[in-house]
Structure formats: C-alpha cells, structure tokens
Design an enzyme around this catalytic site. Structure first.
Site, PDB file in Angstrom:
ATOM      1  N   ASN A  44      22.278  36.345 -17.704  1.00  0.00           N
ATOM      2  CA  ASN A  44      21.320  37.360 -17.495  1.00  0.00           C
ATOM      3  C   ASN A  44      19.934  37.030 -17.035  1.00  0.00           C
ATOM      4  O   ASN A  44      19.387  35.775 -17.670  1.00  0.00           O
ATOM      5  CB  ASN A  44      21.135  38.619 -18.383  1.00  0.00           C
ATOM      6  CG  ASN A  44      20.742  38.026 -19.864  1.00  0.00           C
ATOM      7  OD1 ASN A  44      21.051  36.922 -20.315  1.00  0.00           O
ATOM      8  ND2 ASN A  44      20.290  38.864 -20.465  1.00  0.00           N
ATOM      9  N   GLU A  46      16.333  38.527 -16.130  1.00  0.00           N
ATOM     10  CA  GLU A  46      15.281  39.598 -16.153  1.00  0.00           C
ATOM     11  C   GLU A  46      14.424  39.351 -15.379  1.00  0.00           C
ATOM     12  O   GLU A  46      14.116  38.398 -14.521  1.00  0.00           O
ATOM     13  CB  GLU A  46      14.940  39.716 -17.617  1.00  0.00           C
ATOM     14  CG  GLU A  46      16.063  39.914 -18.881  1.00  0.00           C
ATOM     15  CD  GLU A  46      15.931  40.102 -19.933  1.00  0.00           C
ATOM     16  OE1 GLU A  46      14.700  39.987 -20.426  1.00  0.00           O
ATOM     17  OE2 GLU A  46      16.426  40.844 -20.742  1.00  0.00           O
ATOM     18  N   CYS A  55      22.632  41.521 -14.958  1.00  0.00           N
ATOM     19  CA  CYS A  55      23.431  40.997 -15.998  1.00  0.00           C
ATOM     20  C   CYS A  55      24.378  39.585 -15.968  1.00  0.00           C
ATOM     21  O   CYS A  55      24.488  39.277 -14.793  1.00  0.00           O
ATOM     22  CB  CYS A  55      24.409  42.073 -16.203  1.00  0.00           C
ATOM     23  SG  CYS A  55      23.794  43.535 -16.904  1.00  0.00           S
ATOM     24  N   GLU A  57      27.485  39.018 -16.318  1.00  0.00           N
ATOM     25  CA  GLU A  57      28.638  38.910 -15.568  1.00  0.00           C
ATOM     26  C   GLU A  57      28.561  39.183 -14.096  1.00  0.00           C
ATOM     27  O   GLU A  57      29.378  38.546 -13.530  1.00  0.00           O
ATOM     28  CB  GLU A  57      29.299  40.691 -16.133  1.00  0.00           C
ATOM     29  CG  GLU A  57      29.694  40.699 -17.686  1.00  0.00           C
ATOM     30  CD  GLU A  57      28.389  41.189 -18.292  1.00  0.00           C
ATOM     31  OE1 GLU A  57      27.249  40.733 -18.084  1.00  0.00           O
ATOM     32  OE2 GLU A  57      28.694  41.738 -19.583  1.00  0.00           O
ATOM     33  N   CYS A  88      28.435  46.347 -19.407  1.00  0.00           N
ATOM     34  CA  CYS A  88      27.832  47.836 -19.153  1.00  0.00           C
ATOM     35  C   CYS A  88      28.790  48.341 -17.762  1.00  0.00           C
ATOM     36  O   CYS A  88      29.569  47.800 -17.073  1.00  0.00           O
ATOM     37  CB  CYS A  88      26.476  47.598 -18.739  1.00  0.00           C
ATOM     38  SG  CYS A  88      26.259  46.876 -16.996  1.00  0.00           S
TER      39      CYS A  88
HETATM   40  N1  THU Z   1      23.240  42.379 -20.340  1.00  0.00           N
HETATM   41  C1  THU Z   1      24.099  41.652 -19.702  1.00  0.00           C
HETATM   42  O1  THU Z   1      23.918  40.674 -19.243  1.00  0.00           O
HETATM   43  N2  THU Z   1      25.335  42.238 -19.753  1.00  0.00           N
HETATM   44  C2  THU Z   1      25.942  43.121 -20.485  1.00  0.00           C
HETATM   45  O2  THU Z   1      27.142  43.705 -20.218  1.00  0.00           O
HETATM   46  C3  THU Z   1      24.645  44.158 -20.950  1.00  0.00           C
HETATM   47  C4  THU Z   1      23.378  43.781 -20.753  1.00  0.00           C
HETATM   48  C5  THU Z   1      21.613  41.895 -20.434  1.00  0.00           C
HETATM   49  C6  THU Z   1      20.693  42.720 -19.546  1.00  0.00           C
HETATM   50  C7  THU Z   1      19.587  42.632 -20.003  1.00  0.00           C
HETATM   51  O3  THU Z   1      18.866  41.345 -19.776  1.00  0.00           O
HETATM   52  C8  THU Z   1      19.883  42.373 -21.587  1.00  0.00           C
HETATM   53  O4  THU Z   1      21.153  42.297 -21.752  1.00  0.00           O
HETATM   54  C9  THU Z   1      19.540  43.515 -22.318  1.00  0.00           C
HETATM   55  O5  THU Z   1      19.971  44.686 -21.822  1.00  0.00           O
END
Ligand code: THU
Length: 128
Positions: A44, A46, A55, A57, A88
């Site tokens: 991920n 941010e 994310c 994935e 998600c």
């Molecule tokens: N996140 C992912 O990388 N994958 C997911 O399926 C759910 C959430 C990340 C996004 C964000 O950087 C952190 O997790 C918190 O939501």
C-alpha cells in the site's frame, strides 16, 4: 499452473515491508501470480491526501499488467492482523478484471490462512 500458497504468501509478507503507510501504520503486502508463473508484488502506498492511497492488491496488479501479465491466477494478501483480512471492494473489482476464477489467499500475523474464489468475494462484478 500450480499455485504454491506458502511461497505466494511469503512474497506478500515481504512486500508489506515496503509499505508506505505513515498515516494508518497498517502495512499490507500482496503478490499476484500470472498464468505463466511469474509473480508480482505490491504494497500500500498512502498519500497526505488520504483518498489517493493505493492498496497493496492494486499495486501488485498494476505491476503485473505493466510487465505484460494480464492473466492472473492467484493473489496472496498479507495483513498485520491476528486473523486474515479480506480485500476491500475496490480491489475486488480491480482483481476481477483479470480473472473471475482467481484464488484469493489471505495470510496474517497469526497462523490462519483463508482461501476464497474471487467470484465468491465479488459476485456480479461490473463488466463492460
Ligand atoms: N489497505 C490495503 O492495502 N488493502 C486492503 O485490502 C485494505 C486496506 C490499505 C489501505 C491503507 O493504506 C491501509 O491499508 C489502511 O486502510
């Protein structure tokens, strides 16, 4: 194409070490396996403008597609949680673009590993 669940999860966990998650401090890693056996990873990423976060994935899928791999047979996702956490909705839709029959393998800090078919996680995905 054989899927080595343990190896794919290890790659996902290793990818989580590269997460850029200064806001949530939640480091996620993903590894996708292409039909030709190649594995691509992502974490991920941010952003100070939170909604721009990518994310793990989707990072892994974009790495695969950028390398010419568009037939994906499995994705492993590692979250730093006691129990496996499922992807998600946005990522489910993005994964479904590259095979409804994809295996989704979920690992975490604990020992539990959960496996799903993507079609069960996202029935009736949007398609053109
Ligand atoms: N996140 C992912 O990388 N994958 C997911 O399926 C759910 C959430 C990340 C996004 C964000 O950087 C952190 O997790 C918190 O939501």
């Amino acid at each position: 194409m054989d899927i080595d669940t343990t190896q794919l999860l290890r790659a996902a966990e290793a990818a989580s070490q590269q997460a850029y998650a200064p806001y949530s401090k939640f480091a996620v890693g993903a590894a996708v396996q292409a039909a030709d056996g190649r594995v691509f990873t992502g974490c991920n990423v941010e952003n100070a403008s939170y909604g721009l976060t990518n994310c793990a994935e989707r990072s892994a899928v974009f790495a695969a597609v950028s390398a010419g791999a568009t037939q994906l047979v499995a994705v492993a996702i590692y979250t730093p949680t006691p129990q496996p956490a499922s992807p998600c909705g946005a990522c489910r839709q993005v994964l479904s673009e590259f095979s409804q029959r994809m295996k989704v393998i979920l690992g975490c800090k604990g020992d539990q590993v959960t496996e799903y078919d993507l079609a069960d996680l996202l029935p009736h995905a949007f398609e053109f």
